[in-house]
Structure formats: C-alpha cells, structure tokens
Design an enzyme around this catalytic site. Structure first.
Site, PDB file in Angstrom:
ATOM      1  N   ASP A  34     -52.675 -43.901  15.142  1.00 43.33           N
ATOM      2  CA  ASP A  34     -52.244 -45.311  15.040  1.00 43.33           C
ATOM      3  C   ASP A  34     -50.767 -45.483  15.375  1.00 43.33           C
ATOM      4  O   ASP A  34     -50.400 -46.296  16.212  1.00 43.33           O
ATOM      5  CB  ASP A  34     -52.586 -45.908  13.665  1.00 43.33           C
ATOM      6  CG  ASP A  34     -52.069 -45.087  12.495  1.00 43.33           C
ATOM      7  OD1 ASP A  34     -51.643 -43.929  12.694  1.00 43.33           O
ATOM      8  OD2 ASP A  34     -52.091 -45.612  11.362  1.00 43.33           O
ATOM      9  N   GLU A 157     -50.120 -55.646   1.173  1.00 45.52           N
ATOM     10  CA  GLU A 157     -49.768 -54.257   0.814  1.00 45.52           C
ATOM     11  C   GLU A 157     -48.258 -54.038   0.959  1.00 45.52           C
ATOM     12  O   GLU A 157     -47.624 -53.447   0.096  1.00 45.52           O
ATOM     13  CB  GLU A 157     -50.513 -53.262   1.718  1.00 45.52           C
ATOM     14  CG  GLU A 157     -52.015 -53.370   1.661  1.00 45.52           C
ATOM     15  CD  GLU A 157     -52.686 -52.262   0.857  1.00 45.52           C
ATOM     16  OE1 GLU A 157     -52.003 -51.385   0.308  1.00 45.52           O
ATOM     17  OE2 GLU A 157     -53.940 -52.294   0.785  1.00 45.52           O
ATOM     18  N   ASP A 169     -57.143 -50.391   8.062  1.00 42.76           N
ATOM     19  CA  ASP A 169     -58.041 -50.595   6.923  1.00 42.76           C
ATOM     20  C   ASP A 169     -58.475 -52.053   6.808  1.00 42.76           C
ATOM     21  O   ASP A 169     -59.655 -52.366   6.640  1.00 42.76           O
ATOM     22  CB  ASP A 169     -57.357 -50.176   5.619  1.00 42.76           C
ATOM     23  CG  ASP A 169     -57.001 -48.708   5.613  1.00 42.76           C
ATOM     24  OD1 ASP A 169     -57.399 -47.988   6.552  1.00 42.76           O
ATOM     25  OD2 ASP A 169     -56.310 -48.269   4.673  1.00 42.76           O
TER      26      ASP A 169
HETATM   27  P1  ADP Z   1     -57.483 -47.001  -1.865  1.00 40.19           P
HETATM   28  O1  ADP Z   1     -57.247 -45.804  -1.031  1.00 40.19           O
HETATM   29  O2  ADP Z   1     -58.825 -46.957  -2.525  1.00 40.19           O
HETATM   30  O3  ADP Z   1     -57.225 -48.270  -1.126  1.00 40.19           O
HETATM   31  P2  ADP Z   1     -55.182 -47.879  -3.305  1.00 40.19           P
HETATM   32  O4  ADP Z   1     -54.312 -47.203  -4.285  1.00 40.19           O
HETATM   33  O5  ADP Z   1     -54.585 -48.371  -2.038  1.00 40.19           O
HETATM   34  O6  ADP Z   1     -56.426 -46.911  -3.040  1.00 40.19           O
HETATM   35  O7  ADP Z   1     -55.849 -49.151  -3.981  1.00 40.19           O
HETATM   36  C1  ADP Z   1     -56.436 -49.049  -5.254  1.00 40.19           C
HETATM   37  C2  ADP Z   1     -56.037 -50.249  -6.094  1.00 40.19           C
HETATM   38  O8  ADP Z   1     -56.732 -51.429  -5.646  1.00 40.19           O
HETATM   39  C3  ADP Z   1     -56.422 -50.091  -7.548  1.00 40.19           C
HETATM   40  O9  ADP Z   1     -55.434 -49.408  -8.266  1.00 40.19           O
HETATM   41  C4  ADP Z   1     -56.568 -51.528  -7.991  1.00 40.19           C
HETATM   42  O10 ADP Z   1     -55.307 -52.109  -8.266  1.00 40.19           O
HETATM   43  C5  ADP Z   1     -57.127 -52.211  -6.740  1.00 40.19           C
HETATM   44  N1  ADP Z   1     -58.612 -52.215  -6.783  1.00 40.19           N
HETATM   45  C6  ADP Z   1     -59.455 -51.657  -5.899  1.00 40.19           C
HETATM   46  N2  ADP Z   1     -60.748 -51.830  -6.268  1.00 40.19           N
HETATM   47  C7  ADP Z   1     -60.711 -52.513  -7.417  1.00 40.19           C
HETATM   48  C8  ADP Z   1     -61.730 -53.004  -8.313  1.00 40.19           C
HETATM   49  N3  ADP Z   1     -63.028 -52.783  -8.092  1.00 40.19           N
HETATM   50  N4  ADP Z   1     -61.321 -53.685  -9.401  1.00 40.19           N
HETATM   51  C9  ADP Z   1     -60.016 -53.892  -9.643  1.00 40.19           C
HETATM   52  N5  ADP Z   1     -59.031 -53.462  -8.853  1.00 40.19           N
HETATM   53  C10 ADP Z   1     -59.357 -52.778  -7.756  1.00 40.19           C
HETATM   54 MG    MG Z   2     -55.350 -48.692  -0.210  1.00 39.52          MG
END
Ligand code: ADP
Ligand code: MG
Length: 381
Positions: A34, A157, A169
């Site tokens: 990317d 983000e 993503d």
């Molecule tokens: P990923 O690689 O899965 O994107 P991140 O750290 O970027 O990991 O994102 C995860 C964050 O997104 C969690 O800590 C939470 O704040 C939010 N999140 C994702 N899924 C949920 C969910 N089902 N319910 C509540 N918050 C969520």
């Molecule tokens: Mg993420």
C-alpha cells in the site's frame, strides 16, 4: 445477534429502529504494497458489526455496546468526544461526516459484533463503516459516495483513535461484495472486482495470538528502505513515483548503489505487485492452485526478503505445507497475528487439528482459528 440487539434496543429505548451492518476484512495477497503505491486485494468477510439505529430528535447520540455491556451518551460537537474507546469510533464517524458538510443528528443505537478484536480482521473498520453507512442513509439521502464513507472511517482512526492507517480496511468494508475480492490500486485508487468463490476450498485464519514489539520500528525502517530503493531507480527512470512502478530489471541496475538490505526489501515489493496480478488472472480462470502457490511465495518473501515474519508464523506456514494446504501466508504487517490459509475441504479438519496441537506443543499456548467466507460489506439489513 440481530435478535439480541433488537431485544436490548426495545428495553433501552422502548421502540424500534433500522438495522445496518458492515464487515471485517481479509487481504488475500498484496502485503506491504500500500505505501509503495502497489495493489492490495482485500474482501469483506462474514464477521462484522450489526447496529440498530433510530434518530431520536435530539442533538445527542445514545449508544449501547452489547459486547462491552456499556452505555454512553455524547453530543455532536468537537468538545463532546467520549472517553470510551469504542464510542470514539462512532463519535469520530459523526464528526468526520459533519466536517465534510453533511448532516448528522442525534440517534439511539444498540450494536454488537463478531469480528475478533485486534486479530487483524479490522473490527474497527467494520464499526466505522456500519455507522458511516447508516448516517449517510438516515440523514443524507445517501449523497455520500462509498469512497467518501471509507475516508470518513480512515479519518476517524487518524483523528479520534490515534491510528495512522491506510485506506484498505475501510475500503474493503465499504465496497465488499459476497463472492468477490477487490483489487485496489493504492496509487490511483482505481479498483476492480474479481470473482472469489473457491468451491471445494475453505479460507481459514490461524491466529498465533502473538504480537512482537518490533512491529512499529521495523515498519518505519521498511518504508525507508523502499523509499531509498525507489529514489535510486528514479534517477534512471523518472517515471517511478513509487517502488511499485519499477520493473525488476530496473532494480537490478541499482543493486550496487544501495544497501543489500534495501535491495532485498525492494525485490519483495516488486515481486508482490506482480503476484497480485498473477492471482487475479488465476481467479478469472478459477485456478485456486496457482492462487495458493502465490500465497506461499508471498510468505517466503515476507519472511526471507522483507523479514517481517517471526518464529510462530513461519512455524504455521511450514505446517501448512506439510499438511498439503493449498496456500498459506502471514497476513497483515507481520511480527505476529494470523496466517491466512486456503485449504481443500477434505484436508480442513486434519490441518486445523494438527495446527492447534503442534503449535500449542511448541509455543505453550493455543492458536485461535477463524473460518471466513467472503461476504457483503456495509449495507442496510
Ligand atoms: P482491529 O484490528 O480488530 O481493527 P483495533 O484495535 O483497530 O483492532 O480495533 C478494536 C477496537 O474497535 C476495540 O477496542 C473497540 O474499541 C472497537 N470495537 C470493535 N468491535 C467492537 C464491538 N463489537 N463492540 C464494541 N467495540 C468494538
Ligand atoms: Mg483496526
């Protein structure tokens, strides 16, 4: 999941709303391409977020997270940012939509998801794109195009969650379609769908559940190596904006001028860009064996040339070969996380069993296993 959300929404708000959903994503091939202006090749998966939402006639958002079992209320002005990290994703989406001159009013929501958090499947993009899509539908007559919805997620983000991510993503989760992967040119942002319907095969992720410290410093070093190689090539070939524009022979021309390490990094990137194209051709022929072979080549490159693998991931990759899995490679930035595996139906059970047993015996903890099917991205249910 939907029933659980509906029950909670009724309990919390005493009425019913509309349902919206979006998805996490995988990237079949095209890693560390990317930021080199190359291709990525993601698709949305059958794991995502579902949210029930209803405008509430106020200037406040009232949100309940089923998975975290927490209720948060916030306003829509910049100073109203909630402190709970999950709520910041929703707040960020609202703010980024408003900043672009579109409308967001108060709403009530209950949501839940089944994307494993932090496993490399982008649960955060699923969350952002669910709400970006919903806010577009409910308050803006769908005037915001899908690309802008993805950018709203990406800016969320950057500006509200402290993650300087690329666009892949959010792009995948906004554009994802059942039975299709999307090749995105990260330089031009042109994209094209390719059929992905591997009858007789399954896609399975094996999560090593490790994250090595090296990841972010190594990431910066890899970027610097790529820029250095591209700059050397550009002297002979001014049309090279990014490393992905370079032909392999152009890299050979500058081999003596750059550190050998930079040469190897660049060799991987230029090879990877070509592998994405080869995989796309193979998919148009329905040739999943070639797809799998390219995945192994990518793993080799990431491990030996780009050097972003680790013992756990190399172990899983080798094991996949031994179990005659069609394709396997580390997915994501490296130094931990998952391998993505394309495996024939009849080999699936024995591969997963062997992977769990042998990985656990060697590393003292069990890996996690996630089956994925390429599915629809952001949508109204
Ligand atoms: P990923 O690689 O899965 O994107 P991140 O750290 O970027 O990991 O994102 C995860 C964050 O997104 C969690 O800590 C939470 O704040 C939010 N999140 C994702 N899924 C949920 C969910 N089902 N319910 C509540 N918050 C969520
Ligand atoms: Mg993420």
């Amino acid at each position: 999941m939907k029933e659980k959300i509906a029950k909670k929404f009724q309990e919390q708000f005493g009425c019913e709303g509309d349902f919206f959903a979006s998805a996490g994503r995988i990237n079949l091939i095209g890693e560390h391409t990317d930021y080199n202006g190359g291709y990525v090749f993601p698709g949305a998966i059958d794991k995502g977020i579902i949210a029930e939402i209803k405008p509430n006639g106020t200037d406040k958002v009232r949100a309940f997270s089923v998975d975290i079992n927490e209720y948060v209320e916030f306003g829509l002005n910049e100073e109203d940012a909630p402190s709970q990290s999950w709520a910041r994703y929703i707040f960020g989406v609202c703010r980024e939509t408003i900043k672009r001159g579109f409308v967001v009013k108060g709403f009530d929501t209950v949501f839940a998801g089944d994307v494993p958090l932090g496993a490399g499947l982008s649960s955060s993009a699923a969350l952002e794109s669910t709400f970006a899509y919903a806010v577009n539908y409910l308050f803006n007559e769908e005037k915001i195009d899908r690309f802008e919805l993805a950018k709203i997620g990406q800016s969320t983000e950057h500006n509200y969650c402290g993650v300087k991510c690329g666009i892949m993503d959010q792009f995948a989760s906004c554009f994802g379609k059942k039975g299709a992967l999307i090749r995105l040119n990260c330089k031009t942002l042109e994209y094209k769908y390719f059929p992905f319907d591997p009858k007789g095969y399954k896609l399975v992720l094996i999560d090593s559940c490790v994250k090595h410290e090296l990841a972010s410093s190594a990431y910066n070093k890899r970027r610097a190596s790529c820029e250095n190689a591209a700059a050397a090539i550009r002297k002979n070939h001014p049309e090279v904006d990014f490393l992905s524009d370079a032909k392999r022979v152009w890299l050979d021309e500058v081999r003596a001028e750059i550190p050998e390490e930079d040469f190897l990094r660049a060799e991987y990137v230029i090879g990877e860009v070509q592998r994405v194209l080869d995989v796309c051709d193979a998919l148009e022929r329905g040739d999943y064996e070639t797809v799998g072979e390219m995945m192994y080549q990518t793993h080799f490159g990431l491990s030996r040339l780009y050097e972003v693998s680790c013992e756990e991931l190399d172990f899983l990759n080798k094991l996949a070969r031994k179990c005659e899995v069609t394709g396997s490679r580390v997915m994501g930035g490296g130094f931990g996380g998952c391998t993505i595996n394309l495996v024939k139906d009849e080999l699936y059970d024995s591969f997963v069993k062997t992977a769990i047993e042998q990985f656990t015996a060697k590393f003292g903890h069990a890996p996690k296993v996630y089956d994925v099917v390429i599915s629809d991205g952001a949508r109204k249910l």
